[in-house]
Design a protein around this motif. Sequence first.
Motif, PDB file in Angstrom:
ATOM      1  N   ARG A   1     -21.261 -45.828  19.098  1.00 49.43           N
ATOM      2  CA  ARG A   1     -20.472 -46.982  19.544  1.00 49.43           C
ATOM      3  C   ARG A   1     -19.953 -46.755  20.959  1.00 49.43           C
ATOM      4  O   ARG A   1     -19.935 -47.672  21.787  1.00 49.43           O
TER       5      ARG A   1
ATOM      6  N   CYS B   1     -21.153 -49.217  23.844  1.00 52.79           N
ATOM      7  CA  CYS B   1     -20.076 -50.049  24.391  1.00 52.79           C
ATOM      8  C   CYS B   1     -19.836 -49.745  25.863  1.00 52.79           C
ATOM      9  O   CYS B   1     -19.497 -50.647  26.649  1.00 52.79           O
TER      10      CYS B   1
ATOM     11  N   GLU C   1     -16.803 -54.860  11.815  1.00 50.38           N
ATOM     12  CA  GLU C   1     -17.577 -54.264  12.912  1.00 50.38           C
ATOM     13  C   GLU C   1     -17.494 -55.136  14.165  1.00 50.38           C
ATOM     14  O   GLU C   1     -17.355 -54.639  15.282  1.00 50.38           O
TER      15      GLU C   1
ATOM     16  N   LEU D   1     -16.069 -53.907  17.818  1.00 50.77           N
ATOM     17  CA  LEU D   1     -16.844 -53.962  19.059  1.00 50.77           C
ATOM     18  C   LEU D   1     -16.149 -54.850  20.094  1.00 50.77           C
ATOM     19  O   LEU D   1     -16.137 -54.536  21.292  1.00 50.77           O
TER      20      LEU D   1
ATOM     21  N   ILE E   1     -20.830 -60.843  20.592  1.00 56.27           N
ATOM     22  CA  ILE E   1     -21.153 -59.984  19.459  1.00 56.27           C
ATOM     23  C   ILE E   1     -22.326 -60.624  18.723  1.00 56.27           C
ATOM     24  O   ILE E   1     -22.254 -61.785  18.320  1.00 56.27           O
TER      25      ILE E   1
END
Length: 374
Positions: A80, A84, A126, A130, A141
């Motif tokens: 992640r 990200c 999730e 994010l 997303i």
Amino acid sequence: MTVNDPLAALNAAGVSIWLDDLSRERLVSGSLADLIAHRRVVGVTTNPTIFAKAISNGAAYESQIHDLAVRGVAVDEALRTLTCSDVRAACDLLLPVYEATSGIDGRVSIEVEPRQARSTEVTIAEARALWWMVDRPNLYIKIPATPAGIPAIARCLAEGISINVTLIFSLARYEFVMESFLAGMEQARQAGLELSRIGSVASFFISRVDSAADALLDTIGGPEAAELRGRMATANARLAYQRYEAVFSSPRWHALRAAGANPMRPLWASTSTKDPAYKDTRYIVDLITPGVVITMPEATLRAVEDHGQVPEDSVRANYVDAERALARIQGAGIDYDALAAGLEDEGAAVFETAWEALRKQLSARLSSSLAKAP
């Protein structure tokens, strides 16, 4: 617009060009910045397969992987963090486009972790994570249009999270997606959120449809089946746009529009041709119409720029032909619903497999980096 400038012609026809690729190398080398400055790219999409390729082959990640290793970060959180970080940097690069277009373009998409997409509640959690981690207004997303994903779409939009709905293959599923968008935006309006800041696109997959349909037509055989090869994907997308026009001209939509909402634009994904017999620009030039996004890998973008013949509109005058093509394909023996369901399952499985392979490789790199630490 200069003479023989197909990318400018796409813009003039009302099409937004988004790059279907992202990597740390693109960011640090200036490749993405160059495509934005000189190739009319106004957005970026990613998926688990793209990140698997980028991180597996990317030396530019080594320093960050080392830092994650010495901090003892677990592999899932490390993934992640890496993804990200790339998406946040791309959002910053595209922020001027986002501001200049009042939030329509300048968007960057990141997908929920594919293993989580089978649960509505986990998908929502999730998506929230994010959204918080990237922390940029021009983020999308990506949530798959699976049975578990449909309710998650509405709930995330209701919270002000901008959504790219992915893995859409059938017209019936697209209807559910648009209904979920309207419901989510209505809830956001009731909550007093600023609707103009909530964006959404619906990613209709193209070339994978022809790949699956053509394989079945080849099995069926005969002159008619041969003549129908390569027609299902374009027909499917054109009829999707017809449904988009109907939904986004309804009184229900106009009420949201009056409150400041922007429409959920159709997005053509999977636009590189898989069959070498087909022109490498066909899934671009055959699907030109106002208000759509077309994502392309760089090779397809370069092909369009080099020799694309861009019409003003290749969708809205072809609804009747599209309906006939789908009817003939189904009449030849292809089960449309079964094909779409199979493609959805296959797409989800491909992303899940790519992600799992990346997890294993990153776990090994974290261990290796830790062993080398002084």
